[in-house]
Write a protein that holds these residues in place. Structure first.
Motif, PDB file in Angstrom:
ATOM      1  N   ASN A   1      -0.359  -6.243 -17.899  1.00  0.00           N
ATOM      2  CA  ASN A   1      -0.443  -7.468 -18.679  1.00  0.00           C
ATOM      3  C   ASN A   1      -0.035  -7.115 -20.109  1.00  0.00           C
ATOM      4  O   ASN A   1      -0.637  -6.226 -20.717  1.00  0.00           O
ATOM      5  CB  ASN A   1      -1.869  -8.001 -18.638  1.00  0.00           C
ATOM      6  CG  ASN A   1      -2.063  -9.270 -19.427  1.00  0.00           C
ATOM      7  OD1 ASN A   1      -1.268  -9.610 -20.310  1.00  0.00           O
ATOM      8  ND2 ASN A   1      -3.132  -9.966 -19.123  1.00  0.00           N
ATOM      9  N   PRO A   2       0.982  -7.770 -20.673  1.00  0.00           N
ATOM     10  CA  PRO A   2       1.445  -7.426 -22.020  1.00  0.00           C
ATOM     11  C   PRO A   2       0.332  -7.459 -23.068  1.00  0.00           C
ATOM     12  O   PRO A   2       0.390  -6.720 -24.055  1.00  0.00           O
ATOM     13  CB  PRO A   2       2.493  -8.491 -22.321  1.00  0.00           C
ATOM     14  CG  PRO A   2       2.978  -8.929 -20.988  1.00  0.00           C
ATOM     15  CD  PRO A   2       1.786  -8.833 -20.074  1.00  0.00           C
ATOM     16  N   GLU A   3      -0.684  -8.276 -22.845  1.00  0.00           N
ATOM     17  CA  GLU A   3      -1.802  -8.332 -23.779  1.00  0.00           C
ATOM     18  C   GLU A   3      -2.656  -7.068 -23.750  1.00  0.00           C
ATOM     19  O   GLU A   3      -3.488  -6.851 -24.630  1.00  0.00           O
ATOM     20  CB  GLU A   3      -2.665  -9.558 -23.497  1.00  0.00           C
ATOM     21  CG  GLU A   3      -1.935 -10.855 -23.763  1.00  0.00           C
ATOM     22  CD  GLU A   3      -2.762 -12.079 -23.416  1.00  0.00           C
ATOM     23  OE1 GLU A   3      -3.947 -11.931 -23.034  1.00  0.00           O
ATOM     24  OE2 GLU A   3      -2.216 -13.190 -23.505  1.00  0.00           O
ATOM     25  N   ASN A   4      -2.463  -6.221 -22.722  1.00  0.00           N
ATOM     26  CA  ASN A   4      -3.222  -4.977 -22.598  1.00  0.00           C
ATOM     27  C   ASN A   4      -2.481  -3.775 -23.175  1.00  0.00           C
ATOM     28  O   ASN A   4      -2.945  -2.643 -23.037  1.00  0.00           O
ATOM     29  CB  ASN A   4      -3.576  -4.707 -21.138  1.00  0.00           C
ATOM     30  CG  ASN A   4      -4.576  -5.709 -20.606  1.00  0.00           C
ATOM     31  OD1 ASN A   4      -5.360  -6.270 -21.355  1.00  0.00           O
ATOM     32  ND2 ASN A   4      -4.538  -5.948 -19.318  1.00  0.00           N
ATOM     33  N   VAL A   5      -1.344  -3.991 -23.789  1.00  0.00           N
ATOM     34  CA  VAL A   5      -0.536  -2.901 -24.339  1.00  0.00           C
ATOM     35  C   VAL A   5      -0.569  -2.999 -25.862  1.00  0.00           C
ATOM     36  O   VAL A   5      -0.335  -4.063 -26.423  1.00  0.00           O
ATOM     37  CB  VAL A   5       0.923  -2.988 -23.837  1.00  0.00           C
ATOM     38  CG1 VAL A   5       1.765  -1.854 -24.412  1.00  0.00           C
ATOM     39  CG2 VAL A   5       0.975  -2.964 -22.304  1.00  0.00           C
ATOM     40  N   ILE A   6      -0.885  -1.892 -26.522  1.00  0.00           N
ATOM     41  CA  ILE A   6      -0.822  -1.847 -27.977  1.00  0.00           C
ATOM     42  C   ILE A   6       0.202  -0.796 -28.382  1.00  0.00           C
ATOM     43  O   ILE A   6       0.576   0.073 -27.589  1.00  0.00           O
ATOM     44  CB  ILE A   6      -2.195  -1.549 -28.621  1.00  0.00           C
ATOM     45  CG1 ILE A   6      -2.686  -0.159 -28.256  1.00  0.00           C
ATOM     46  CG2 ILE A   6      -3.207  -2.594 -28.243  1.00  0.00           C
ATOM     47  CD1 ILE A   6      -3.902   0.288 -29.041  1.00  0.00           C
ATOM     48  N   GLY A   7       0.650  -0.876 -29.608  1.00  0.00           N
ATOM     49  CA  GLY A   7       1.633   0.078 -30.107  1.00  0.00           C
ATOM     50  C   GLY A   7       0.975   1.197 -30.879  1.00  0.00           C
ATOM     51  O   GLY A   7      -0.111   1.044 -31.437  1.00  0.00           O
ATOM     52  N   GLY A   8       1.665   2.327 -30.914  1.00  0.00           N
ATOM     53  CA  GLY A   8       1.143   3.458 -31.672  1.00  0.00           C
ATOM     54  C   GLY A   8       2.195   4.523 -31.881  1.00  0.00           C
ATOM     55  O   GLY A   8       3.177   4.608 -31.129  1.00  0.00           O
ATOM     56  N   VAL A   9       2.007   5.305 -32.911  1.00  0.00           N
ATOM     57  CA  VAL A   9       2.871   6.459 -33.188  1.00  0.00           C
ATOM     58  C   VAL A   9       2.005   7.608 -33.668  1.00  0.00           C
ATOM     59  O   VAL A   9       0.958   7.405 -34.278  1.00  0.00           O
ATOM     60  CB  VAL A   9       3.966   6.144 -34.232  1.00  0.00           C
ATOM     61  CG1 VAL A   9       4.963   5.169 -33.707  1.00  0.00           C
ATOM     62  CG2 VAL A   9       3.385   5.649 -35.532  1.00  0.00           C
TER      63      VAL A   9
ATOM     64  N   LEU B   1      -0.881   6.160 -36.124  1.00  0.00           N
ATOM     65  CA  LEU B   1      -0.952   4.741 -36.468  1.00  0.00           C
ATOM     66  C   LEU B   1      -0.978   3.948 -35.170  1.00  0.00           C
ATOM     67  O   LEU B   1      -0.343   4.341 -34.185  1.00  0.00           O
ATOM     68  CB  LEU B   1       0.270   4.314 -37.275  1.00  0.00           C
ATOM     69  CG  LEU B   1       0.377   4.819 -38.697  1.00  0.00           C
ATOM     70  CD1 LEU B   1       1.098   6.130 -38.727  1.00  0.00           C
ATOM     71  CD2 LEU B   1       1.102   3.801 -39.522  1.00  0.00           C
ATOM     72  N   PHE B   2      -1.669   2.836 -35.181  1.00  0.00           N
ATOM     73  CA  PHE B   2      -1.705   1.981 -34.001  1.00  0.00           C
ATOM     74  C   PHE B   2      -1.960   0.560 -34.448  1.00  0.00           C
ATOM     75  O   PHE B   2      -2.401   0.307 -35.575  1.00  0.00           O
ATOM     76  CB  PHE B   2      -2.773   2.443 -33.011  1.00  0.00           C
ATOM     77  CG  PHE B   2      -4.167   2.258 -33.524  1.00  0.00           C
ATOM     78  CD1 PHE B   2      -4.898   1.141 -33.162  1.00  0.00           C
ATOM     79  CD2 PHE B   2      -4.726   3.167 -34.392  1.00  0.00           C
ATOM     80  CE1 PHE B   2      -6.175   0.954 -33.654  1.00  0.00           C
ATOM     81  CE2 PHE B   2      -6.004   2.987 -34.891  1.00  0.00           C
ATOM     82  CZ  PHE B   2      -6.731   1.876 -34.519  1.00  0.00           C
TER      83      PHE B   2
END
Length: 88
Positions: free
Chosen positions: A16-24, A47-48
């Motif tokens: 589910n796209p709502e369950n994905v967060i970004g990070g580096v 960072l996230f």
């Protein structure tokens, strides 16, 4: 946390796209002659954030859980920009 950007669409298509967060991550490391991971710099930053830039309850909870570690953890209001900046 994965480096790059091309995996984001893959993850969003599998979950589910709502369950994905970004990070580096900014952690300089290499493998030694025995194959062990060795950190080669004192830098360790991550960072996230939500792809929408929102400060949701879950992202604030994650920031709280990751605080107090040796890594400099930062919550980003524009994680897409941060991911592209590192990628470039």
């Amino acid at each position: 946390l994965l480096n790059g950007y091309s995996h984001v669409d893959v993850l969003k298509s599998k979950f589910n796209p709502e369950n994905v967060i970004g990070g580096v991550c900014f952690i300089e490391s290499t493998l030694d002659y025995e194959g062990k991971i060795v950190q080669t710099s004192p830098n360790h930053r991550a960072l996230f954030g939500e792809f929408t830039g929102e400060r949701t309850a879950r992202i604030l909870k994650l920031a709280d859980v990751m605080s107090g570690t040796k890594t400099n953890i930062q919550l980003s209001d524009n994680i897409i920009r941060e991911m592209w900046h590192k990628y470039m």
